[in-house]
Design a protein around this motif. Structure first.
Motif, PDB file in Angstrom:
ATOM      1  N   GLN A  57     -48.785 -23.672  -5.428  1.00 55.73           N
ATOM      2  CA  GLN A  57     -47.811 -24.639  -4.924  1.00 55.73           C
ATOM      3  C   GLN A  57     -46.904 -23.918  -3.933  1.00 55.73           C
ATOM      4  O   GLN A  57     -46.496 -22.785  -4.174  1.00 55.73           O
ATOM      5  CB  GLN A  57     -46.977 -25.226  -6.067  1.00 55.73           C
ATOM      6  CG  GLN A  57     -47.795 -26.024  -7.071  1.00 55.73           C
ATOM      7  CD  GLN A  57     -46.947 -26.523  -8.214  1.00 55.73           C
ATOM      8  OE1 GLN A  57     -45.786 -26.877  -8.032  1.00 55.73           O
ATOM      9  NE2 GLN A  57     -47.516 -26.547  -9.406  1.00 55.73           N
ATOM     10  N   TYR A  58     -46.590 -24.596  -2.834  1.00 56.31           N
ATOM     11  CA  TYR A  58     -45.861 -23.958  -1.748  1.00 56.31           C
ATOM     12  C   TYR A  58     -44.789 -24.889  -1.184  1.00 56.31           C
ATOM     13  O   TYR A  58     -44.982 -26.099  -1.115  1.00 56.31           O
ATOM     14  CB  TYR A  58     -46.827 -23.582  -0.611  1.00 56.31           C
ATOM     15  CG  TYR A  58     -47.954 -22.705  -1.074  1.00 56.31           C
ATOM     16  CD1 TYR A  58     -47.813 -21.322  -1.102  1.00 56.31           C
ATOM     17  CD2 TYR A  58     -49.160 -23.264  -1.517  1.00 56.31           C
ATOM     18  CE1 TYR A  58     -48.844 -20.510  -1.553  1.00 56.31           C
ATOM     19  CE2 TYR A  58     -50.191 -22.456  -1.966  1.00 56.31           C
ATOM     20  CZ  TYR A  58     -50.032 -21.085  -1.988  1.00 56.31           C
ATOM     21  OH  TYR A  58     -51.040 -20.277  -2.436  1.00 56.31           O
ATOM     22  N   THR A  59     -43.699 -24.293  -0.746  1.00 60.78           N
ATOM     23  CA  THR A  59     -42.709 -25.054   0.006  1.00 60.78           C
ATOM     24  C   THR A  59     -43.247 -25.196   1.433  1.00 60.78           C
ATOM     25  O   THR A  59     -44.197 -24.506   1.834  1.00 60.78           O
ATOM     26  CB  THR A  59     -41.354 -24.315   0.050  1.00 60.78           C
ATOM     27  OG1 THR A  59     -41.536 -23.074   0.767  1.00 60.78           O
ATOM     28  CG2 THR A  59     -40.812 -24.038  -1.347  1.00 60.78           C
ATOM     29  N   GLU A  60     -42.623 -26.066   2.188  1.00 60.42           N
ATOM     30  CA  GLU A  60     -42.997 -26.226   3.605  1.00 60.42           C
ATOM     31  C   GLU A  60     -42.886 -24.879   4.334  1.00 60.42           C
ATOM     32  O   GLU A  60     -43.776 -24.499   5.098  1.00 60.42           O
ATOM     33  CB  GLU A  60     -42.087 -27.268   4.261  1.00 60.42           C
ATOM     34  CG  GLU A  60     -42.403 -27.552   5.703  1.00 60.42           C
ATOM     35  CD  GLU A  60     -43.664 -28.365   5.922  1.00 60.42           C
ATOM     36  OE1 GLU A  60     -44.358 -28.096   6.931  1.00 60.42           O
ATOM     37  OE2 GLU A  60     -43.980 -29.254   5.112  1.00 60.42           O
ATOM     38  N   LYS A  61     -41.817 -24.160   4.064  1.00 61.65           N
ATOM     39  CA  LYS A  61     -41.583 -22.858   4.706  1.00 61.65           C
ATOM     40  C   LYS A  61     -42.682 -21.853   4.343  1.00 61.65           C
ATOM     41  O   LYS A  61     -43.156 -21.098   5.199  1.00 61.65           O
ATOM     42  CB  LYS A  61     -40.211 -22.327   4.284  1.00 61.65           C
ATOM     43  CG  LYS A  61     -39.761 -21.095   5.016  1.00 61.65           C
ATOM     44  CD  LYS A  61     -38.359 -20.700   4.589  1.00 61.65           C
ATOM     45  CE  LYS A  61     -37.914 -19.429   5.288  1.00 61.65           C
ATOM     46  NZ  LYS A  61     -36.570 -19.019   4.887  1.00 61.65           N
TER      47      LYS A  61
END
Length: 195
Positions: free
Chosen positions: A100-104
């Protein structure tokens, strides 16, 4: 080249009632994630074509038991029969789970691949798990797509962006979208394409 794309839900038609004639001529299999490792190993064994995959947000067992006979192309650019493919799995961060990743963070993953993109003069296929922001994605944080995929398409113009994660039975039943010169295809279940 004929390609089988798969994601999110194992097809009973394929797994329980495999018909080799239905998959004649398939040269490559691409998985957009969230499928059992055994299913991917089954596909690569029965269809006799290479299988490249990226992780879905539920692919936690791949760490200890990866799909046999398949190649993980996370954060890589690979070539197969002249077709350039880049892999960026995972979903928008909605919990403390893996993949899972943030947009950044997703944008940073793309930035780290700039040299490989330059060296390969771009790519033909972007293989992801998450969809594109506002193009076939969901309203909730978990199923929201990434804005940086739009920026990527604007800059590199891949022919295809293949994704999963947004199940077609969630109520957004459109499999194919077009964004400028890129065809975006939801690989939910299975689908056969030609490039």
């Amino acid at each position: 080249m004929k390609i089988l794309i798969v994601s999110d839900e194992e097809s009973k038609y394929i797994w329980d009632h495999f018909d080799p004639s239905r998959f004649k001529g398939i040269e490559l299999i691409l998985s957009c994630g969230d499928l059992k490792a055994e299913y991917l190993s089954f596909l690569v064994t029965m269809i006799k074509a290479p299988l490249f995959y990226v992780h879905g947000n539920h692919d936690t067992t791949y760490i200890t038991k990866p799909p046999e006979g398949c190649e993980n192309i996370e954060d890589k650019v690979v070539k197969f029969n002249g077709v350039r493919i880049m892999g960026l799995g995972g979903s928008n961060r909605y919990s403390q789970g893996s993949h899972q990743y943030t947009e950044k963070q997703m944008k940073w993953r793309i930035t780290k691949l700039k040299f490989r993109l330059w060296k390969n003069k771009g790519i033909d296929i972007l293989l992801t798990h998450a969809p594109v922001y506002k193009i076939g994605d969901g309203e909730d944080l978990c199923h929201r797509g990434f804005q940086c995929f739009i920026d990527f398409m604007d800059k590199y113009h891949p022919k295809l962006l293949l994704h999963g994660h947004q199940h077609l039975n969630y109520g957004k039943g459109q499999r194919i979208h077009q964004y400028k010169t890129t065809k975006i295809i939801n690989a939910f279940g299975y689908h056969i394409i030609e490039i």
